[in-house]
Design a protein around this motif. Structure first.
Motif, short mmCIF file in Angstrom:
data_model
loop_
_atom_site.label_atom_id
_atom_site.label_comp_id
_atom_site.label_asym_id
_atom_site.label_seq_id
_atom_site.Cartn_x
_atom_site.Cartn_y
_atom_site.Cartn_z
N ALA A 1 0.62 -1.42 -0.08
CA ALA A 1 0.22 -0.27 -0.24
C ALA A 1 0.74 1.10 -0.06
N ASN A 2 0.92 1.60 -1.14
CA ASN A 2 1.96 3.01 -0.85
C ASN A 2 1.10 4.51 -2.16
N PRO A 3 0.59 5.30 -0.60
CA PRO A 3 0.61 5.25 0.83
C PRO A 3 -0.04 4.45 1.45
N ASN A 4 0.60 4.30 2.83
CA ASN A 4 0.29 3.07 3.56
C ASN A 4 -1.21 3.45 4.51
N LEU B 1 3.93 -7.93 -8.32
CA LEU B 1 3.89 -6.73 -6.98
C LEU B 1 2.18 -6.51 -7.64
N VAL B 2 1.65 -5.93 -6.45
CA VAL B 2 0.64 -5.21 -6.22
C VAL B 2 0.55 -4.13 -5.75
N ILE B 3 0.66 -3.15 -5.80
CA ILE B 3 0.94 -1.25 -5.62
C ILE B 3 -0.48 -0.71 -5.31
N ASP B 4 -1.20 -1.31 -4.66
CA ASP B 4 -1.88 -0.28 -3.84
C ASP B 4 -1.89 1.28 -3.78
N ALA B 5 -2.74 1.92 -4.80
CA ALA B 5 -2.56 3.98 -4.60
C ALA B 5 -3.73 4.17 -4.35
N ALA B 6 -4.21 3.48 -3.28
CA ALA B 6 -6.03 4.14 -2.87
C ALA B 6 -5.52 5.83 -2.74
N TYR B 7 -4.28 6.11 -2.05
CA TYR B 7 -4.24 7.33 -1.45
C TYR B 7 -3.28 8.18 -2.35
N ALA B 8 -3.28 8.06 -3.58
CA ALA B 8 -2.47 8.02 -4.55
C ALA B 8 -2.66 9.75 -4.51
N GLU B 9 -3.96 10.00 -5.42
CA GLU B 9 -4.54 11.90 -5.69
C GLU B 9 -3.98 12.63 -4.20
N PHE B 10 -4.18 12.28 -2.98
CA PHE B 10 -3.35 13.34 -1.52
C PHE B 10 -2.21 13.64 -1.96
N VAL B 11 -1.32 12.94 -2.77
CA VAL B 11 -0.07 12.70 -2.86
C VAL B 11 0.42 14.27 -3.78
N ARG C 1 -12.79 17.48 -12.34
CA ARG C 1 -11.44 18.08 -12.14
C ARG C 1 -11.29 19.39 -10.89
N GLU C 2 -12.55 19.84 -11.58
CA GLU C 2 -12.59 20.97 -10.19
C GLU C 2 -12.33 20.53 -9.35
N HIS C 3 -13.48 20.12 -8.56
CA HIS C 3 -14.01 19.22 -7.03
C HIS C 3 -12.99 18.04 -6.93
N VAL C 4 -12.38 17.67 -7.80
CA VAL C 4 -10.96 16.67 -7.03
C VAL C 4 -10.15 18.01 -6.39
N GLU C 5 -9.83 19.01 -7.67
CA GLU C 5 -8.30 19.45 -7.23
C GLU C 5 -8.78 20.27 -5.93
N ARG C 6 -10.47 20.80 -5.49
CA ARG C 6 -10.44 20.97 -3.87
C ARG C 6 -10.89 20.47 -3.27
N SER C 7 -11.08 19.01 -3.01
CA SER C 7 -10.36 18.12 -2.17
C SER C 7 -9.64 18.22 -2.02
N VAL C 8 -8.67 17.64 -2.71
CA VAL C 8 -6.98 17.42 -2.56
C VAL C 8 -6.44 18.74 -1.41
N SER C 9 -7.27 20.34 -2.12
CA SER C 9 -6.48 21.38 -1.42
C SER C 9 -6.68 21.62 -0.05
#
Length: 367
Positions: A160-163, A188-198, A270-278
């Motif tokens: 998991a990356n991030p874990n 190798l399974v890369i679980d990137a469930a939180y990738a958008e926040f990094v 994409r606006e909602h995604v960026e708002r969530s990340v910010s």
């Protein structure tokens, strides 16, 4: 009543510890509840996703598109990928479970990290294989420990990356070193469930590695940044030969039509995604800093949650803190099962929720 003739689970099934999700109910009498136990998006899903789901609900008599073609095309467009290497699932959990069932069996071994997602050992055991723990260093995956656990029985490695629940990550150079050290028949399974926040220059979700390898698959989810946890929708990016194998055992119509339409709309907003990340970036920093000022240790996180450490035992323990917070309407996640009996995981919530937890813990530590 005799149990001799009733159906019996195959050996090993009853040895599996069932997964327990974060709690969602406060004690009776609590006026307002802030659910911070499941890493959900505090801003909710995109209004466009909600509208798309409502429109799809008008056609519930019709089966969904089995291959989720439009969804896969939307994912491919946003991420610059070949849709032929994408497969959609009923949440990334289904994807991870199906990969394990397809490539792992009795007598095999699967590796996961010491503080990794609790579903990994469940999926490994469910195939009849043996889960193997690789110890972490400073609450982060240790490539050398993972590679040291590999042997001729190893068939899969979950990273998991991030874990979750630590929020720590491996830089892409370390992930590449891990892959380089694995035999070609080990997935190798890369679980990137939180990738958008990094937001780190040395992080990669796994796309580049998958594109150049035959034994790497990246899993993603719509449950976190897109706020569609209730729709149960996820996807993978994998080599063509793995997609071909998984297509043969995938459940027909595994992603429902409401989820497909909501997912497309959510991904394209994409606006909602960026708002969530910010929002997450601002309040992750603020909340971690405020808790550290109270004297609590917080594991540095790049995701949408933080791991808060409490004194061992006594009146200010994690267990007591959990009860104190729940009585005030703040639901956090106990993580003793993850190897952290003295910690709580907190989802970054609304401004009101974040400030409320800090104020409540300030009172708790003075009590």
């Amino acid at each position: 009543m005799s149990t001799e003739l009733r159906p019996q689970p195959r050996p090993g099934v009853m040895d599996i510890a069932a997964y327990v999700p974060g709690k969602s109910h406060a004690p009776a009498g609590v006026a307002k509840v802030h659910k911070l136990s499941s890493n959900e998006n505090p801003l909710g899903p995109s209004p466009k996703a909600v509208a798309a789901a409502k429109a799809a609900a008008e056609k519930l008599a019709l089966y969904p598109d089995g291959p989720a073609t439009r969804l896969r095309n939307a994912i491919a467009s946003v991420h610059g990928l070949n849709p032929a290497n994408i497969m959609a699932f009923n949440g990334s959990d289904e994807a991870i479970a199906l990969i394990a069932r397809t490539y792992v069996g009795a007598g095999d071994e699967g590796i996961y990290c010491e503080h990794g997602f609790l579903a990994y050992p469940i999926y490994i055991r469910a195939t009849g294989a043996t889960p193997v723990i690789a110890r972490e260093t400073a609450e982060r995956a240790d490539v050398d420990a993972i590679l040291a656990a590999v042997n001729e029985k190893t068939r899969i490695v979950f990273l998991a990356n991030p874990n979750n629940p630590t929020g720590t990550y491996l830089p892409f150079e370390e992930v590449r070193r891990l892959h380089a050290g694995l035999p070609g028949n080990v997935i190798l399974v890369i679980d990137a469930a939180y990738a958008e926040f990094v937001r780190r220059n040395d992080y990669e979700a796994g796309v580049e590695l998958v594109a150049g390898a035959d034994n790497v698959v990246m899993t993603r989810t719509f449950s976190k940044v897109y706020g569609l946890g209730g729709a149960r929708i996820g996807w993978i990016y994998a080599p063509a030969h793995m997609i071909e194998a998984l297509e043969r055992v995938r459940d027909p119509f595994n992603v429902n039509s409401v989820a497909i339409e909501a997912g497309i709309a959510a991904m394209l907003d994409r606006e909602h995604v960026e708002r969530s990340v910010s929002h997450n970036e601002e309040w992750l920093r603020w909340t971690a800093g405020a808790l550290e000022k109270l004297g609590l240790r917080v594991t540095p996180s790049v995701a949408n949650f933080i791991l808060i450490h409490f004194p061992e035992g006594g009146r200010h323990s994690a267990a007591v803190a959990d009860d104190w917070l729940a009585a005030r309407g703040y639901l956090l996640r106990r993580v003793a099962a993850y190897g952290f009996p003295d910690a709580l995981r907190m989802t970054i919530g609304t401004e009101e929720a974040n400030r409320g937890v800090v104020d409540a813990l300030s009172e708790f530590l003075k009590a």
